[in-house]
Motif scaffolding. Structure first.
Motif, PDB file in Angstrom:
ATOM      1  N   VAL A  85      -5.936  50.429  20.292  1.00  0.00           N
ATOM      2  CA  VAL A  85      -5.661  51.304  19.149  1.00  0.00           C
ATOM      3  C   VAL A  85      -4.151  51.309  18.972  1.00  0.00           C
ATOM      4  CG1 VAL A  85      -5.767  53.659  18.266  1.00  0.00           C
ATOM      5  CG2 VAL A  85      -7.689  52.723  19.578  1.00  0.00           C
ATOM      6  N   PRO A  86      -3.637  50.832  17.820  1.00  0.00           N
ATOM      7  CA  PRO A  86      -2.180  50.765  17.642  1.00  0.00           C
ATOM      8  C   PRO A  86      -1.523  52.125  17.819  1.00  0.00           C
ATOM      9  CG  PRO A  86      -3.303  49.561  15.910  1.00  0.00           C
ATOM     10  CD  PRO A  86      -4.366  50.333  16.654  1.00  0.00           C
ATOM     11  N   GLU A  87      -0.417  52.135  18.549  1.00  0.00           N
ATOM     12  CA  GLU A  87       0.364  53.356  18.669  1.00  0.00           C
ATOM     13  C   GLU A  87       0.997  53.684  17.313  1.00  0.00           C
ATOM     14  OE1 GLU A  87       0.397  55.257  21.236  1.00  0.00           O
ATOM     15  OE2 GLU A  87      -0.777  53.905  22.491  1.00  0.00           O
ATOM     16  N   PRO A  88       1.429  54.927  17.112  1.00  0.00           N
ATOM     17  CA  PRO A  88       2.002  55.304  15.811  1.00  0.00           C
ATOM     18  C   PRO A  88       3.119  54.385  15.339  1.00  0.00           C
ATOM     19  CG  PRO A  88       1.630  57.247  17.146  1.00  0.00           C
ATOM     20  CD  PRO A  88       1.332  56.079  18.023  1.00  0.00           C
ATOM     21  N   GLN A  89       3.965  53.922  16.263  1.00  0.00           N
ATOM     22  CA  GLN A  89       5.066  53.038  15.873  1.00  0.00           C
ATOM     23  C   GLN A  89       4.537  51.709  15.364  1.00  0.00           C
ATOM     24  OE1 GLN A  89       7.737  51.989  19.026  1.00  0.00           O
ATOM     25  NE2 GLN A  89       9.360  51.334  17.645  1.00  0.00           N
ATOM     26  N   ALA A  90       3.510  51.166  16.051  1.00  0.00           N
ATOM     27  CA  ALA A  90       2.932  49.902  15.610  1.00  0.00           C
ATOM     28  C   ALA A  90       2.278  50.061  14.250  1.00  0.00           C
ATOM     29  CB  ALA A  90       1.921  49.408  16.638  1.00  0.00           C
ATOM     30  N   ALA A  91       1.560  51.157  14.056  1.00  0.00           N
ATOM     31  CA  ALA A  91       0.920  51.388  12.769  1.00  0.00           C
ATOM     32  C   ALA A  91       1.951  51.505  11.654  1.00  0.00           C
ATOM     33  CB  ALA A  91       0.069  52.660  12.841  1.00  0.00           C
ATOM     34  N   MET A  92       3.092  52.127  11.949  1.00  0.00           N
ATOM     35  CA  MET A  92       4.148  52.260  10.949  1.00  0.00           C
ATOM     36  C   MET A  92       4.674  50.890  10.531  1.00  0.00           C
ATOM     37  SD  MET A  92       7.868  54.101  11.340  1.00  0.00           S
ATOM     38  CE  MET A  92       8.372  52.843  12.529  1.00  0.00           C
ATOM     39  N   PHE A  93       4.859  49.988  11.510  1.00  0.00           N
ATOM     40  CA  PHE A  93       5.336  48.648  11.189  1.00  0.00           C
ATOM     41  C   PHE A  93       4.335  47.890  10.328  1.00  0.00           C
ATOM     42  CE2 PHE A  93       8.278  48.839  14.987  1.00  0.00           C
ATOM     43  CZ  PHE A  93       9.431  48.732  14.234  1.00  0.00           C
TER      44      PHE A  93
ATOM     45  N   LEU B  51       2.738  43.585  16.010  1.00  0.00           N
ATOM     46  CA  LEU B  51       1.868  42.872  16.934  1.00  0.00           C
ATOM     47  C   LEU B  51       2.452  42.800  18.327  1.00  0.00           C
ATOM     48  CD1 LEU B  51       0.703  39.930  14.650  1.00  0.00           C
ATOM     49  CD2 LEU B  51      -0.582  41.983  15.274  1.00  0.00           C
ATOM     50  N   SER B  52       3.774  42.662  18.433  1.00  0.00           N
ATOM     51  CA  SER B  52       4.400  42.559  19.751  1.00  0.00           C
ATOM     52  C   SER B  52       4.358  43.868  20.502  1.00  0.00           C
ATOM     53  CB  SER B  52       5.855  42.089  19.600  1.00  0.00           C
ATOM     54  OG  SER B  52       6.620  43.059  18.894  1.00  0.00           O
ATOM     55  N   SER B  53       4.151  44.983  19.793  1.00  0.00           N
ATOM     56  CA  SER B  53       4.086  46.270  20.468  1.00  0.00           C
ATOM     57  C   SER B  53       2.720  46.525  21.086  1.00  0.00           C
ATOM     58  CB  SER B  53       4.411  47.402  19.482  1.00  0.00           C
ATOM     59  OG  SER B  53       3.420  47.492  18.481  1.00  0.00           O
ATOM     60  N   LEU B  54       1.707  45.670  20.743  1.00  0.00           N
ATOM     61  CA  LEU B  54       0.406  45.807  21.346  1.00  0.00           C
ATOM     62  C   LEU B  54       0.416  45.145  22.719  1.00  0.00           C
ATOM     63  CD1 LEU B  54      -1.881  44.980  18.279  1.00  0.00           C
ATOM     64  CD2 LEU B  54      -1.310  47.233  19.186  1.00  0.00           C
ATOM     65  N   PRO B  55      -0.355  45.687  23.694  1.00  0.00           N
ATOM     66  CA  PRO B  55      -0.327  45.146  25.051  1.00  0.00           C
ATOM     67  C   PRO B  55      -1.125  43.873  25.167  1.00  0.00           C
ATOM     68  CG  PRO B  55      -1.934  46.900  24.911  1.00  0.00           C
ATOM     69  CD  PRO B  55      -1.235  46.838  23.563  1.00  0.00           C
ATOM     70  N   GLY B  56      -0.823  43.068  26.196  1.00  0.00           N
ATOM     71  CA  GLY B  56      -1.621  41.899  26.497  1.00  0.00           C
ATOM     72  C   GLY B  56      -1.516  40.821  25.444  1.00  0.00           C
ATOM     73  N   GLN B  57      -2.429  39.862  25.529  1.00  0.00           N
ATOM     74  CA  GLN B  57      -2.466  38.752  24.594  1.00  0.00           C
ATOM     75  C   GLN B  57      -3.677  38.917  23.691  1.00  0.00           C
ATOM     76  OE1 GLN B  57      -2.315  35.146  26.902  1.00  0.00           O
ATOM     77  NE2 GLN B  57      -0.142  35.367  27.316  1.00  0.00           N
ATOM     78  N   CYS B  58      -3.450  39.311  22.442  1.00  0.00           N
ATOM     79  CA  CYS B  58      -4.535  39.558  21.496  1.00  0.00           C
ATOM     80  C   CYS B  58      -5.005  38.253  20.878  1.00  0.00           C
ATOM     81  CB  CYS B  58      -4.080  40.500  20.383  1.00  0.00           C
ATOM     82  SG  CYS B  58      -3.568  42.139  20.947  1.00  0.00           S
ATOM     83  N   ASP B  59      -6.319  38.172  20.569  1.00  0.00           N
ATOM     84  CA  ASP B  59      -6.808  37.036  19.807  1.00  0.00           C
ATOM     85  C   ASP B  59      -6.664  37.354  18.323  1.00  0.00           C
ATOM     86  OD1 ASP B  59      -8.849  38.771  19.113  1.00  0.00           O
ATOM     87  OD2 ASP B  59     -10.370  37.775  20.333  1.00  0.00           O
ATOM     88  N   VAL B  60      -7.225  36.507  17.462  1.00  0.00           N
ATOM     89  CA  VAL B  60      -7.051  36.694  16.015  1.00  0.00           C
ATOM     90  C   VAL B  60      -7.693  37.982  15.523  1.00  0.00           C
ATOM     91  CG1 VAL B  60      -6.833  34.236  15.537  1.00  0.00           C
ATOM     92  CG2 VAL B  60      -9.102  35.272  15.607  1.00  0.00           C
ATOM     93  N   ASN B  61      -8.623  38.528  16.302  1.00  0.00           N
ATOM     94  CA  ASN B  61      -9.279  39.784  15.926  1.00  0.00           C
ATOM     95  C   ASN B  61      -8.630  41.001  16.580  1.00  0.00           C
ATOM     96  OD1 ASN B  61     -11.367  38.478  14.355  1.00  0.00           O
ATOM     97  ND2 ASN B  61     -12.291  37.845  16.303  1.00  0.00           N
ATOM     98  N   GLY B  62      -7.505  40.786  17.268  1.00  0.00           N
ATOM     99  CA  GLY B  62      -6.811  41.899  17.908  1.00  0.00           C
ATOM    100  C   GLY B  62      -7.449  42.360  19.204  1.00  0.00           C
ATOM    101  N   VAL B  63      -8.277  41.504  19.838  1.00  0.00           N
ATOM    102  CA  VAL B  63      -8.956  41.857  21.082  1.00  0.00           C
ATOM    103  C   VAL B  63      -8.201  41.244  22.270  1.00  0.00           C
ATOM    104  CG1 VAL B  63     -11.095  41.657  22.417  1.00  0.00           C
ATOM    105  CG2 VAL B  63     -11.194  41.983  19.935  1.00  0.00           C
ATOM    106  N   VAL B  64      -7.999  42.028  23.316  1.00  0.00           N
ATOM    107  CA  VAL B  64      -7.338  41.574  24.538  1.00  0.00           C
ATOM    108  C   VAL B  64      -8.408  41.341  25.607  1.00  0.00           C
ATOM    109  CG1 VAL B  64      -5.632  42.113  26.308  1.00  0.00           C
ATOM    110  CG2 VAL B  64      -5.284  42.902  23.960  1.00  0.00           C
ATOM    111  N   THR B  65      -8.332  40.201  26.310  1.00  0.00           N
ATOM    112  CA  THR B  65      -9.359  39.864  27.295  1.00  0.00           C
ATOM    113  C   THR B  65      -8.747  39.419  28.613  1.00  0.00           C
ATOM    114  OG1 THR B  65     -10.860  39.142  25.529  1.00  0.00           O
ATOM    115  CG2 THR B  65     -11.391  38.442  27.770  1.00  0.00           C
ATOM    116  N   ALA B  66      -9.275  39.961  29.704  1.00  0.00           N
ATOM    117  CA  ALA B  66      -8.937  39.489  31.048  1.00  0.00           C
ATOM    118  C   ALA B  66      -9.973  38.437  31.424  1.00  0.00           C
ATOM    119  CB  ALA B  66      -8.957  40.639  32.042  1.00  0.00           C
ATOM    120  N   THR B  67      -9.585  37.151  31.387  1.00  0.00           N
ATOM    121  CA  THR B  67     -10.510  36.062  31.707  1.00  0.00           C
ATOM    122  C   THR B  67     -10.426  35.654  33.168  1.00  0.00           C
ATOM    123  OG1 THR B  67      -8.900  34.332  31.184  1.00  0.00           O
ATOM    124  CG2 THR B  67     -10.249  35.175  29.361  1.00  0.00           C
TER     125      THR B  67
END
Length: 231
Positions: free
Chosen positions: A195-203, A12-28
């Motif tokens: 879309v998770p990068e390969p490293q994130a998907a591996m984790f 999860l930490s390898s994903l950019p921004g601040q994700c919500d519980v559904n994995g969505v990042v939003t610029a508010t």
């Protein structure tokens, strides 16, 4: 369980921004609005391109600069985004108002499978001499700049209203454009699903495997104990 938790946290930490519980990042854009003795004020973001630190989206526009200002309409019939000092993205200003044909381009920090945006718009029936309606088009592009897909609003011809555009893409996108035609516009809540990068998907896969491992080990130990007791 500790190892599996660490694996999931790393993913999860390898994903950019601040994700919500559904994995969505939003610029508010709420991070650009401040309150002091004079009231709520927005922020001039400066010359483009500018990068929103919370979502990781890099934004630019033909006008050359961007700003954020808070809406707080006194009209109770106004749409929701016009109330509560809600922060919206504008072209080169921190003052209340729309910009004619305000269009933006966004570069995402990672590939995304979906995209959405809220649109605040105004169509001036008296002043507008360019046609009976306006519209806004949202387009997504791949890493090579090729168009993946686009979607447009229905014809818009009202004053001080809001609408939403968003959809999922058949293949990942890396950038997008929002183009207004014959309208005054501002924007809010630009969201995307990374879309998770390969490293994130591996984790994530490793975390799922480690979660299941203790259960299998415990079952094996119980079977061994049952066999010993019966002998």
């Amino acid at each position: 369980m500790l190892r599996s938790g660490i694996a999931v946290i790393l993913a999860l930490s390898s994903l950019p921004g601040q994700c919500d519980v559904n994995g969505v990042v939003t610029a508010t854009f709420e991070n650009y609005v401040f309150h002091d003795s004079s009231g709520y004020t927005g922020t001039w973001l400066g010359r483009v391109p500018v990068t929103d630190p919370l979502s990781g989206i890099t934004l630019s526009c033909p006008g050359g600069s961007l700003g954020v200002f808070p809406y707080n309409s006194s009209d109770p019939t106004a749409p929701s985004l016009y109330h509560g000092f809600n922060a919206v993205l504008s072209e080169g200003s921190t003052f209340l108002g729309w910009t004619y044909d305000f269009s933006i381009r966004g570069l995402l920090p990672t590939k995304a499978s979906s995209l959405g945006i809220d649109i605040l718009y105004d169509y001036e029936r008296i002043d507008n001499t360019y046609g009976p309606t306006g519209f806004v088009t949202l387009s997504g592009f791949d890493a090579n700049g090729n168009l993946v897909a686009s979607i447009s609003t229905l014809p818009l011809n009202q004053e001080a209203q809001q609408t939403h555009l968003g959809f999922a893409f058949a293949s990942p996108i890396s950038s997008f454009t929002v183009v207004a035609n014959n309208l005054f516009t501002d924007y809010d809540n630009i969201s995307y699903s990374p879309v998770p990068e390969p490293q994130a998907a591996m984790f994530l896969i490793l975390g799922a495997a480690l979660i299941a491992l203790p259960r299998r080990t415990g079952r094996a130990k119980r079977n061994h104990c049952d066999t010993t007791a019966s002998s």
